[in-house]
Design a protein around this motif. Structure first.
Motif, mmCIF file in Angstrom:
data_model
loop_
_atom_site.group_PDB
_atom_site.id
_atom_site.type_symbol
_atom_site.label_atom_id
_atom_site.label_comp_id
_atom_site.label_asym_id
_atom_site.label_seq_id
_atom_site.Cartn_x
_atom_site.Cartn_y
_atom_site.Cartn_z
ATOM 1 N N GLU A 174 6.434 17.581 -2.743
ATOM 2 C CA GLU A 174 5.961 18.946 -2.519
ATOM 3 C C GLU A 174 7.003 19.775 -1.777
ATOM 4 N N GLN A 175 7.698 19.142 -0.833
ATOM 5 C CA GLN A 175 8.748 19.863 -0.105
ATOM 6 C C GLN A 175 9.907 20.210 -1.033
ATOM 7 N N MET A 176 10.272 19.288 -1.920
ATOM 8 C CA MET A 176 11.333 19.572 -2.886
ATOM 9 C C MET A 176 10.955 20.764 -3.768
ATOM 10 N N CYS A 177 9.706 20.781 -4.233
ATOM 11 C CA CYS A 177 9.263 21.890 -5.067
ATOM 12 C C CYS A 177 9.275 23.199 -4.283
ATOM 13 N N ALA A 178 8.844 23.155 -3.024
ATOM 14 C CA ALA A 178 8.850 24.366 -2.206
ATOM 15 C C ALA A 178 10.265 24.893 -2.032
ATOM 16 N N ASP B 1 0.840 -1.190 0.000
ATOM 17 C CA ASP B 1 0.000 0.000 0.000
ATOM 18 C C ASP B 1 0.875 1.240 0.000
ATOM 19 N N HIS B 2 0.226 2.397 0.172
ATOM 20 C CA HIS B 2 0.939 3.647 0.306
ATOM 21 C C HIS B 2 1.316 3.871 1.762
ATOM 22 N N ALA B 3 2.080 4.923 2.012
ATOM 23 C CA ALA B 3 2.595 5.180 3.362
ATOM 24 C C ALA B 3 1.472 5.353 4.379
ATOM 25 N N PHE C 3 1.864 11.442 -7.049
ATOM 26 C CA PHE C 3 1.172 10.386 -6.316
ATOM 27 C C PHE C 3 0.048 10.988 -5.480
ATOM 28 N N ARG C 4 -0.859 10.162 -5.055
ATOM 29 C CA ARG C 4 -1.960 10.614 -4.210
ATOM 30 C C ARG C 4 -1.418 11.200 -2.900
ATOM 31 N N GLY D 144 3.677 8.232 0.458
ATOM 32 C CA GLY D 144 4.815 8.825 1.139
ATOM 33 C C GLY D 144 5.621 9.765 0.269
ATOM 34 N N LEU D 145 5.653 9.523 -1.053
ATOM 35 C CA LEU D 145 6.419 10.375 -1.949
ATOM 36 C C LEU D 145 5.789 11.753 -2.148
ATOM 37 N N ARG D 146 4.492 11.867 -1.919
ATOM 38 C CA ARG D 146 3.824 13.138 -2.196
ATOM 39 C C ARG D 146 4.360 14.282 -1.322
ATOM 40 N N PRO D 147 4.421 14.152 0.007
ATOM 41 C CA PRO D 147 4.963 15.275 0.785
ATOM 42 C C PRO D 147 6.431 15.541 0.503
ATOM 43 N N ILE D 148 7.199 14.491 0.174
ATOM 44 C CA ILE D 148 8.609 14.694 -0.171
ATOM 45 C C ILE D 148 8.706 15.517 -1.459
#
Length: 304
Positions: free
Chosen positions: A205-209, A127-129, A194-195, A199-203
């Motif tokens: 978004e943080q990289m983009c920020a 599953d996802h994180a 990702f949705r 787990g990859l989604r917040p990583i």
């Protein structure tokens, strides 16, 4: 209802004699008689009829005997199950893990562990994180292999693998021939992400920020292969881990190029998590120690 008394009842029913049953059970005959009398009072019916010097089951006793045998059999099965669960050489390990760790990482861990512990079985879920963390916290899974590190004190964590993150672009993209790019170079382009519970989604978004922009999301996917396919179709770019060795297709297969990112935070940490303070079953605890101790061969963050 005292199962010991139920066992005594069945012994008397089989032997047809209280004194002989007491001798076989190594209890006193008066103590056995008192226990049977208490059982009859509890059930509200006589269980034995006198027959000469012995006893025989009454009609009520015959009905109760059928259920009593099942009660005893269930108790014995429960004890066997508990003994198996307490045996680190047998038992079951419930493991939840990320989809991306399914092709080779997790199978390799299980293969090497079962080489010395062939009696241990695994109940697996991918599953996802978010769902993985919920399963471990709620007790549905003994252990989880996930990323990023779970928040809060309820879950313990041990890092296992440091994994680079790459920019996936279509093979005909303007940057496709570059070996290395900066994320801000594609700030104006759409992304396949990702949705939110992945787990990859917040990583991402943080990289983009950190790169100074908010990504424009064209589509939210669930699995890496789907996201790569949509990148190949030109729907957008994606920040992805490199394909595992067992994953179909090479790193630049199916019309997608994977480019190294210059950002210092272009990586994720894969780790093992478990509920802090909850006692693991012996097999799960042994697997936890095995995973932590290695020998694991983590993929390190590289500049290539």
């Amino acid at each position: 209802m005292d199962l010991q008394t139920v066992r005594w009842f069945l012994a008397v029913a089989e032997l047809g004699h209280v004194t002989n049953a007491a001798a076989e059970l190594r209890v006193s005959q008066p103590g056995l008689s008192r226990a049977l009398a208490r059982l009859e009072r509890e059930l509200g019916h006589p269980l034995f009829d006198r027959v000469g010097r012995g006893v025989a089951l009454s009609p009520y006793g015959r009905v109760f005997a059928e259920h009593a045998r099942r009660l005893v059999a269930e108790e014995e099965a429960a004890r066997r199950a508990l003994a198996e669960a307490a045996d680190p050489g047998r038992g079951e390990v419930s493991l939840a893990f990320l989809h991306t760790q399914g092709p080779s990482f997790v199978p390799d861990l299980i293969r090497r562990f079962r080489r010395d512990h062939p009696g241990v079985t695994f109940r697996l879920s991918q599953d996802h994180a978010g769902p993985i963390i919920a399963a471990v916290a709620g007790g549905a899974a003994d252990l989880g292999i996930t990323s990023p590190r779970p928040d809060g004190p309820a879950l313990a964590w041990h890092p296992l693998v440091t994994e680079p993150l790459l920019l996936a672009v279509p093979a005909d993209h303007r940057l496709a021939r570059r070996a290395r790019v900066r994320l801000r170079e594609v700030a104006d382009e759409p992304f396949v992400a990702f949705r939110p519970d992945a787990g990859l989604r917040p990583i991402f978004e943080q990289m983009c920020a950190h790169a100074g922009f908010r990504p424009r999301i064209a589509f939210e996917g669930q699995e890496v292969m789907t996201v790569r396919g949509l990148v190949a179709a030109g729907l957008g770019l994606a920040v992805l881990p490199p394909p595992e060795p067992g994953e179909p297709g090479g790193p630049d297969a199916h019309g997608v190029r994977h480019l190294a990112l210059a950002e210092p935070d272009a990586f994720r940490e894969i780790g093992l998590t478990w509920a802090d303070g909850r006692t693991l079953r012996p097999a799960a605890e042994r697997f936890r120690r095995f995973v932590i101790a290695g020998p694991n061969l983590p993929r390190q963050v590289t500049d290539s």
